[in-house]
Design a protein around this motif. Sequence first.
Motif, short mmCIF file in Angstrom:
data_model
loop_
_atom_site.label_atom_id
_atom_site.label_comp_id
_atom_site.label_asym_id
_atom_site.label_seq_id
_atom_site.Cartn_x
_atom_site.Cartn_y
_atom_site.Cartn_z
N GLU A 1 -32.18 9.61 -3.75
CA GLU A 1 -32.74 9.77 -5.08
C GLU A 1 -32.20 11.03 -5.73
N GLY A 2 -32.17 11.04 -7.06
CA GLY A 2 -31.63 12.17 -7.80
C GLY A 2 -32.49 13.42 -7.72
N ARG A 3 -31.94 14.47 -8.30
CA ARG A 3 -32.61 15.77 -8.31
C ARG A 3 -33.04 16.10 -9.73
N GLU A 4 -34.01 16.98 -9.84
CA GLU A 4 -34.38 17.53 -11.14
C GLU A 4 -33.73 18.91 -11.23
N ILE A 5 -32.91 19.11 -12.26
CA ILE A 5 -32.13 20.34 -12.39
C ILE A 5 -32.53 21.05 -13.67
N LEU A 6 -33.00 22.28 -13.54
CA LEU A 6 -33.38 23.07 -14.69
C LEU A 6 -32.12 23.55 -15.40
#
Length: 190
Positions: free
Chosen positions: A20-25
Amino acid sequence: MSSSLMMCCCLLLLFSLLSEGREILVGGKSNTWSWKVPESTEETLNQWSERTRFKIGDTLLWKYNAENDSVLQVKEKDYERCDRSEPMRGYKDGHTKIELNRPGPFYFISGEEGHCQRGEKLRVVVLSPNHNRSVVDAPAPAPVNVVLSPNYNRSNVDAGAPLNAHITNKGNLNRAWSLLLLLLPLGLLV
């Protein structure tokens, strides 16, 4: 259901949970607004973007003051010209999340007058799923020797935190490991 078929199904589930993808700030700094006019030309959002590898399924997170800023997703020509007149999408919630759902470039500019011209813009390039296959035959890079400044103080660095990035895994890695640990005693992975 045969044990080999069950094992294949379980492994597919495990890999889907792990991929699954990542959340990137955006900008990588969690303690400040990430979407604003840069204070200097030394550290722009595009310099940050060039140091970050984006993949399909990752989500970008913008933090900004919604009272005086916004995020516009635009075409390349509008990005280059800082043209706000025909955005593909616009956001003004102060906490915008956009999933990167395809390979290739994505272009974002501020929706506020003059902000883009002063550097508040972002170009993100998402790697294709086959990206790693194209470099299989490439020679390995030479080792790099790192020399630390005499003023370097290791006690000021959080060993568990990535440098200059704020990335979280959107998936639940603990679920995947729990499933794996559950299946091992059952003999399904032997």
